[in-house]
Design an enzyme around this catalytic site. Sequence first.
Site, mmCIF file in Angstrom:
data_model
loop_
_atom_site.group_PDB
_atom_site.id
_atom_site.type_symbol
_atom_site.label_atom_id
_atom_site.label_comp_id
_atom_site.label_asym_id
_atom_site.label_seq_id
_atom_site.Cartn_x
_atom_site.Cartn_y
_atom_site.Cartn_z
ATOM 1 N N GLU A 1 36.395 28.822 -5.760
ATOM 2 C CA GLU A 1 35.409 29.548 -4.639
ATOM 3 C C GLU A 1 34.939 28.786 -3.555
ATOM 4 O O GLU A 1 34.198 27.653 -4.415
ATOM 5 C CB GLU A 1 34.758 30.435 -5.282
ATOM 6 C CG GLU A 1 33.854 31.308 -4.142
ATOM 7 C CD GLU A 1 32.814 32.293 -4.828
ATOM 8 O OE1 GLU A 1 32.782 32.498 -5.764
ATOM 9 O OE2 GLU A 1 32.091 33.100 -3.761
ATOM 10 N N GLU B 1 32.610 36.509 -13.088
ATOM 11 C CA GLU B 1 31.687 35.441 -12.676
ATOM 12 C C GLU B 1 30.641 35.199 -13.623
ATOM 13 O O GLU B 1 30.272 36.249 -14.452
ATOM 14 C CB GLU B 1 31.066 36.058 -11.450
ATOM 15 C CG GLU B 1 32.108 35.853 -10.050
ATOM 16 C CD GLU B 1 31.175 36.249 -8.869
ATOM 17 O OE1 GLU B 1 31.398 35.556 -7.932
ATOM 18 O OE2 GLU B 1 30.551 37.693 -8.592
ATOM 19 N N GLU C 1 36.651 36.826 0.216
ATOM 20 C CA GLU C 1 35.720 37.535 -0.640
ATOM 21 C C GLU C 1 34.782 38.408 0.206
ATOM 22 O O GLU C 1 33.978 37.805 1.076
ATOM 23 C CB GLU C 1 34.780 36.827 -1.610
ATOM 24 C CG GLU C 1 35.498 36.101 -2.615
ATOM 25 C CD GLU C 1 34.833 35.317 -3.521
ATOM 26 O OE1 GLU C 1 33.602 35.502 -3.710
ATOM 27 O OE2 GLU C 1 35.308 34.483 -4.381
ATOM 28 N N ASP D 1 33.798 41.344 -3.848
ATOM 29 C CA ASP D 1 33.046 40.207 -4.587
ATOM 30 C C ASP D 1 31.672 41.068 -5.293
ATOM 31 O O ASP D 1 31.403 42.237 -4.655
ATOM 32 C CB ASP D 1 32.374 39.539 -3.586
ATOM 33 C CG ASP D 1 31.726 38.195 -4.164
ATOM 34 O OD1 ASP D 1 31.676 37.926 -5.334
ATOM 35 O OD2 ASP D 1 31.287 37.307 -3.382
HETATM 36 P P1 C2E Z 1 28.850 34.615 -4.901
HETATM 37 O O1 C2E Z 1 29.967 34.836 -3.586
HETATM 38 O O2 C2E Z 1 28.933 35.842 -5.678
HETATM 39 O O3 C2E Z 1 28.830 33.230 -5.487
HETATM 40 C C1 C2E Z 1 28.618 32.965 -6.811
HETATM 41 C C2 C2E Z 1 27.683 32.410 -6.944
HETATM 42 O O4 C2E Z 1 27.124 32.288 -8.442
HETATM 43 C C3 C2E Z 1 27.228 30.923 -6.502
HETATM 44 O O5 C2E Z 1 26.201 30.920 -5.918
HETATM 45 C C4 C2E Z 1 27.232 30.218 -7.881
HETATM 46 O O6 C2E Z 1 26.914 28.886 -7.688
HETATM 47 C C5 C2E Z 1 26.883 31.019 -8.845
HETATM 48 N N1 C2E Z 1 27.445 30.842 -9.988
HETATM 49 C C6 C2E Z 1 28.533 30.612 -10.417
HETATM 50 N N2 C2E Z 1 28.551 30.542 -11.609
HETATM 51 C C7 C2E Z 1 27.565 30.735 -12.306
HETATM 52 C C8 C2E Z 1 26.952 30.604 -13.694
HETATM 53 O O7 C2E Z 1 27.671 30.443 -14.698
HETATM 54 N N3 C2E Z 1 25.681 31.190 -13.702
HETATM 55 C C9 C2E Z 1 24.992 31.237 -12.701
HETATM 56 N N4 C2E Z 1 23.883 31.599 -12.855
HETATM 57 N N5 C2E Z 1 25.387 31.359 -11.379
HETATM 58 C C10 C2E Z 1 26.647 30.783 -11.386
HETATM 59 P P2 C2E Z 1 25.644 30.125 -4.751
HETATM 60 O O8 C2E Z 1 26.586 29.118 -4.222
HETATM 61 O O9 C2E Z 1 24.224 29.691 -4.740
HETATM 62 O O10 C2E Z 1 25.919 31.446 -3.785
HETATM 63 C C11 C2E Z 1 25.103 32.400 -3.678
HETATM 64 C C12 C2E Z 1 25.931 33.644 -2.867
HETATM 65 O O11 C2E Z 1 25.652 32.977 -1.420
HETATM 66 C C13 C2E Z 1 27.259 33.839 -3.025
HETATM 67 O O12 C2E Z 1 27.539 34.557 -3.892
HETATM 68 C C14 C2E Z 1 27.793 34.187 -1.712
HETATM 69 O O13 C2E Z 1 27.342 35.762 -1.540
HETATM 70 C C15 C2E Z 1 26.886 33.526 -0.799
HETATM 71 N N6 C2E Z 1 27.571 32.483 -0.177
HETATM 72 C C16 C2E Z 1 27.780 31.237 -0.757
HETATM 73 N N7 C2E Z 1 28.603 30.484 0.317
HETATM 74 C C17 C2E Z 1 28.852 31.400 1.248
HETATM 75 C C18 C2E Z 1 29.366 31.304 2.427
HETATM 76 O O14 C2E Z 1 29.988 30.080 3.101
HETATM 77 N N8 C2E Z 1 29.622 32.388 3.358
HETATM 78 C C19 C2E Z 1 28.779 33.531 2.766
HETATM 79 N N9 C2E Z 1 28.997 34.755 3.803
HETATM 80 N N10 C2E Z 1 28.287 33.618 1.778
HETATM 81 C C20 C2E Z 1 28.133 32.414 1.037
HETATM 82 MG MG MG Z 2 31.701 34.867 -3.802
HETATM 83 MG MG MG Z 3 29.987 36.846 -6.421
#
Ligand code: C2E
Ligand code: MG
Ligand code: MG
Length: 756
Positions: free
Chosen positions: A539, A717, A630, A660
């Site tokens: 991702e 996830e 997603e 998602d």
């Molecule tokens: P998401 O799409 O649900 O992405 C998964 C989030 O869960 C990611 O956080 C990831 O670092 C975190 N994660 C994955 N595995 C684990 C785990 O084992 N434990 C925990 N505590 N967390 C885990 P991240 O990178 O901080 O992103 C947060 C959210 O921000 C994402 O949720 C997504 O909704 C959004 N996001 C990130 N990048 C983009 C982007 O380029 N565009 C858009 N529109 N949204 C984004």
């Molecule tokens: Mg995602």
């Molecule tokens: Mg997610």
Amino acid sequence: MRERYSHKKQPMAKVLAAGLVILGFSLGVCFWFVSILEKTYGEEMAWEFQDRHIIAGEMLDNTIKDVTEVVEATARAMGNENYECNNARIVNVLRGYEDFEKLSTLSYITEDGWIYYLGLRYSMESAGPQWEGLWEELHSHEGNYVGISQSEYEDGAKHVLIAVPVMYGESRIGYVVGTMSLYEVFDGMAFNYLNQMGECYLTDYQGDILSRSTDAVIIEKGHTDFKMSILSHMNGGEENESAMQQMMEQFAKAGSGFITLTTQSNESMQISYYTMQSVEGVAFISCYNDNLIDDKIQPLIFRSVASCILIITLMVAIIVYVWATAKKSNLTIEKLAYEDSVTKGKNINYFKEFAMATLGFYKETPFVIYRFDIANFRYINEAYGHTKADEVLASCIRNFDEIFSDKELCVRMNADQFLAIIENDNTVDTRLKQYKAKVNEDARSRGIKYPIRFKTGIYQVKKHEKDIDIMIDHANVARKTLVGDEKEMVAVYSEQIVTDMRKVDRIESDMQRALATGEFRVYLQPKWDIFQNRIAGAEALVRWIKNDGSIVLPGEFIPVFENNGFIEKLDFYMLEMACRHIRELLDEGRPIYPVSVNQSRVLLHNPDYVATIKKIISSYKIPENYIELEITETVFLDERDKMIETMKQLKSCGVTLAMDDFGSGYSSLNMLKDVPFDVIKIDRGFFSESVTSQKSLVVLHKIMEMAEGLGISVVCEGVESVEQIKLLQAMGCRVVQGFYYSKPIPREVYEDTYCR
Ligand code: C2E
Ligand code: MG
Ligand code: MG
């Protein structure tokens, strides 16, 4: 307090004060004018009276001289005739002259005691005592005699007697006596004025009254002492007496002039005098009283005062009119300045003044500023029309006034924006509840079924705080944190809000530059196939890496970008980066795995969305199903059918679709049936909970079963522990994503690690 509080109406006070000053001034001028008039007129009158008096005196002198000439002519004729004196001739001579108009009678007294009078001859004895008296008087004089009769004649008046001796040669043979009625003299034209204004007297030099005008009243009839009689009417002052004395001394010096005495009633009396030339020892006196002048002036003054009063009344009327008009327009201006035309309540201008007055007055009472609006008011406007919507707004003000005290006030600012100052006591919650209930009840009674909900920003006023604009701003800042359709409807202003806002400000000011300079970096988090224990894809997650090397996580800036629309640019950028990653690996002949890219719900409403996706994917010539999009389920909350249509179009671009964060919101299983999703990503919140809850595990298991039945694959996830993996393996879940296998890592690291 609401109405008691009133601002100063200075312009009104000024108009009134100016009016009063003008009024006072004109009244002063009026009084001054009247007094000047009175004084001037009084002085004028005094001189006029004096002039007329002298003219009348001279007239009297001239008349007496004229009469004397006639009597002298008669005497000469009589002397010539007398050498053969007989009755007929004497009567004839008298007849020849007695017609002279100023003469009253003409008679002849012979030396031997015969009187010829009115055509008849009388002896001295039969003619009466006055003739005898006259006879003696004449004989005590040499030459002509001019005097005033002792007694009154038949006409009731005294006469001027003019006697001229008749000479025959050297010897006197008698007297021709002419009389002139003083009654007629005083009533003559020359005396009109004097009689009108006062009264006339003839006195001798000692002040004994010889004659008086017929209507004389100042000195009672029968009183003969002019000086004493006049003084008896005066106030007893010595100056009166000495003035009188001086006047009488002037008689003998043939003087004329006037003196002014003061009467008992403090009025002044003018006495004009003139020593007669034609009659020896006689003075002609006229007197007039002040009040006679007053009588004269009165009509004049009355007219002047009346005009003054008229002018003043007119002025007062004008002033009152101007004042009333000004007041009326002031009220209108005030209404415009302080009233809200829609709710008929007060407006923000009034609110500010009111709030400052209230806070100043109730210094110890805690107050809060409420800044609120109606959620989805636009909808009420469109669905029920402006009139109904305006009624709702008016009801918000009306109900507030009914429920809250008059220390408190609510105004509409504009549109559906309200502002209130409320006492922060322990009943405030109850009152607010009651208020909301009343507004909703009102709306329902008007046929509005849509619930009226307020989004409220609250600011707690600090003690001695002064700037109402700042307080309103603070409440508004709090309100603005309530974005979107969140359930949260109240926000209280705090320092945190300000800090957050500053953060947002910084993010917004930096974002364009950050995108241009590549500060947004692609991190990739592998998805793991736990059955084959190998990588299954990744991702793409955005990281903002600043110049100083600090990393900002998407949680901080994505909501800001979603709010300001910048997310569109970022998401397309991320998609492009993901495509570039696959393209470069392909070109280098290295292994590739599918990459999923997050798509904000904001994007999907863009009418060019599908076309843009197609363009990007095709420009990098990405093989089918290597890009996954997603999308969170909240996308389908509104315009559901349109969104499903968009999904179908997306699929035709050769991408796979993942739902998602499944299970984090209002997940609808129904949706899986309608939307062509290939993958569901089960939210880590759901999953971590399921570890402890048996019921959740059952639900999770059923979801997986159903997904399998629908041909949808599942990604779990947030997998962090080996227990979780074992559990998922047991449930038949193939792909997981979580820190257990890898955190999101920079694209280069990912490529080096997994794509050799
Ligand atoms: P998401 O799409 O649900 O992405 C998964 C989030 O869960 C990611 O956080 C990831 O670092 C975190 N994660 C994955 N595995 C684990 C785990 O084992 N434990 C925990 N505590 N967390 C885990 P991240 O990178 O901080 O992103 C947060 C959210 O921000 C994402 O949720 C997504 O909704 C959004 N996001 C990130 N990048 C983009 C982007 O380029 N565009 C858009 N529109 N949204 C984004
Ligand atoms: Mg995602
Ligand atoms: Mg997610």
